[in-house]
Design an enzyme around this catalytic site. Structure first.
Site, short mmCIF file in Angstrom:
data_model
loop_
_atom_site.label_atom_id
_atom_site.label_comp_id
_atom_site.label_asym_id
_atom_site.label_seq_id
_atom_site.Cartn_x
_atom_site.Cartn_y
_atom_site.Cartn_z
N LYS A 123 0.86 -1.18 0.00
CA LYS A 123 0.00 0.00 0.00
C LYS A 123 0.89 1.22 0.00
CE LYS A 123 -1.62 2.07 3.51
NZ LYS A 123 -2.86 2.32 4.22
N GLY A 164 -4.37 6.60 16.45
CA GLY A 164 -3.59 7.63 15.76
C GLY A 164 -2.10 7.40 15.65
N ASP A 201 1.14 6.05 14.50
CA ASP A 201 1.64 5.23 13.41
C ASP A 201 3.03 5.70 12.97
OD1 ASP A 201 1.03 7.65 12.35
OD2 ASP A 201 -0.21 6.90 10.72
N LYS A 217 4.71 9.66 17.91
CA LYS A 217 3.26 9.81 18.09
C LYS A 217 2.88 9.20 19.45
CE LYS A 217 1.85 11.09 13.70
NZ LYS A 217 0.90 10.39 12.83
#
Lengths: 320, 320
Positions: free
Chosen positions: A66, A221, A223, A227
């Site tokens: 992806k 959230g 990733d 973070k």
């Protein structure tokens, strides 16, 4: 020749219901020894403010990647910041077999991981949701959870009051009818059966002491390194789950307790093992459960495969 | 919507002449501080004997990735083992702008890096080439070099005598008319002005003592840990060049002298700096020069961009 599925088609084929099963299968595959997730690549374009990521993987059934993109100036031009393209490898010959534009599908895919985990981990009578973040992804998270839990109320915590206030309408437009209250972090947590964070935060959004026994907490959230949404104290007394432990301790929420997990002081289990009955879910209605979703390529592959098949079906019915 | 260029078109648009300039520009870009090559991903498909790699990068002009595939059972079905697809990101919005099937182009791309380096490093009067390997890639390497050096003779070193003997005909079919002699490693090296290795070897293919002063040596086969074609003794007295130093010491030929390079005992320069005149080429006709090509995504991006433009031109002329 590769099959190309444009955004205009994939966005019509995807839904919360459609994304659930492919993502569930991906999470099960992720916890098997036939699946591999390869190191994620975080790349930047010519303008370093524009970034793209490449996540790849394979299972007993699928192989591919992806490409996610974050383009800083897109909103100024009426375009979404995020783009996403799924590439499935034709395992017959090694060529790229399908190119699936999947910006909308990606939002459903992320939210479906939350829903699959919540169905396994949250108390089935969970009625009150606290959502941190009022952006696009937050909307999808609520939509996905509303399908599988008897939710009646959502407390929305947003940095901008205005955004929280507009959330009710946006949620309705998204097809979800719930009571929505803009709330403070403490108010939202103290009322919640389920807490979901969907922000780009780099510091914890609430205090562990505000979380009631029995609550399910999902960090959606985190990733990337740095973070951080959940208070690390929460993990000390909660049961901990994630999509992929090796990635979660690297770029997900559990990067902040990596040493405690690697030493064995804290136990982190892949949700796929719970789904397969190889690992217990919550042991009592009083348990706090934490699920971290760092996002894995396997989910994209299964969603891409679903879209490929759905596009074929639609074409056969003369709809695409 | 992404532009899709199938193999049937890209293979008609590519040639040794066409690949040279895009690859030269990529090698120059690689030695600038606006270009970035991101970590390569080595992945495997459902059948672990089938593998794919993802190489990505960006420069001041281009951003994207190349998915290379190696499918173990393809030859039994009359298909090439290697496939290659270049994905260019539309930097306007972050979507995949072009999907370029580039199996043939990939062979020309690799060989073009050899030609660009040889034009800068080999003695311009080089007439005798030793090629190790008689596979498909070896054919392309000879074809690319024959364009830029006054070659008259090729010594072919192959593990299978039969393959070496068939090389002359295959080379002719490839449009290259040279005297071809199947040779032993020592015989080939002692006669050569230029030595090229294009094998999957994991041990040196010849001895440093066989290499004459003034020879240019190009290692084209090492692109993974454990691959090894050139004797490490050669590097001690030669001038050393590569496409990308950080990758060459990781997965290229110079992985085997990484410590000597990192300590400063050996000096390894990017060929792009030579092309730009920021670093000297050979200092005398007696110098031995070594070029290692580990293969960088930037080359693929520039070749992909060339193919995209060539396809547009062909379409405008009504040829595609």
């Amino acid at each position: 020749m590769a099959t190309f599925i444009p955004e205009s088609l994939s966005s019509r084929l995807i839904s919360h219901a459609a994304a659930f099963e492919p993502v569930r299968r991906a999470l099960v595959a992720a916890a098997s020894d036939t699946a591999t997730v390869f190191p994620a690549v975080i790349a930047r374009a010519s303008d370093p403010r524009d970034t793209f990521s490449i996540k790849s993987g394979s299972t007993a059934e699928l192989a591919g990647l992806k490409v996610g993109a974050f383009w800083h100036n897109n909103p100024a031009r009426g375009l979404p910041r995020h783009n996403s393209t799924i590439l499935l490898i034709d395992q017959d010959c090694g060529r790229i077999g399908a190119v699936v534009e999947a910006a909308a599908a990606n939002a459903y895919r992320t939210a479906a991981a939350n829903a699959v985990a919540a169905q396994a981990l949250a108390r089935p009578d969970s009625r009150t949701l606290a959502i941190f973040g009022a952006g696009n992804q937050a909307l999808y998270e609520v939509g996905a959870l509303a399908r599988i839990l008897p939710l009646t109320r959502v407390h929305v915590v947003a940095r901008e009051r205005q955004k929280a206030e507009g959330f009710a309408k946006r949620l309705k437009d998204h097809g979800v009818d719930l009571e929505v209250s803009p709330s403070s972090p403490e108010e939202a947590c103290r009322a919640a059966d389920v807490i979901v964070t969907a922000t780009p935060s780099r510091a914890p959004l609430f205090e562990a002491a505000w979380v009631r026994p029995g609550t399910h907490v999902a960090g959606m959230g985190s990733d990337a390194r740095g973070k951080h949404e959940l208070p690390v104290e929460l993990h000390e007394t909660a049961r901990l789950f994630c999509d992929l432990p090796s990635q979660s301790v690297e770029i997900g929420e559990f990067q902040h307790v990596r040493e405690r997990i690697e030493s064995g002081a804290l136990v982190l289990s892949p949700i796929g093992a719970v789904l397969e009955g190889r690992c217990p879910s919550r042991l009592s209605p009083e348990d706090i459960t934490v699920f971290d979703s760092s996002g894995i390529a396997l989910q994209d592959l299964y969603v891409g495969q679903f879209l490929l098949e759905a596009a074929k079906d639609a074409a056969e019915r003369g709809e695409a």
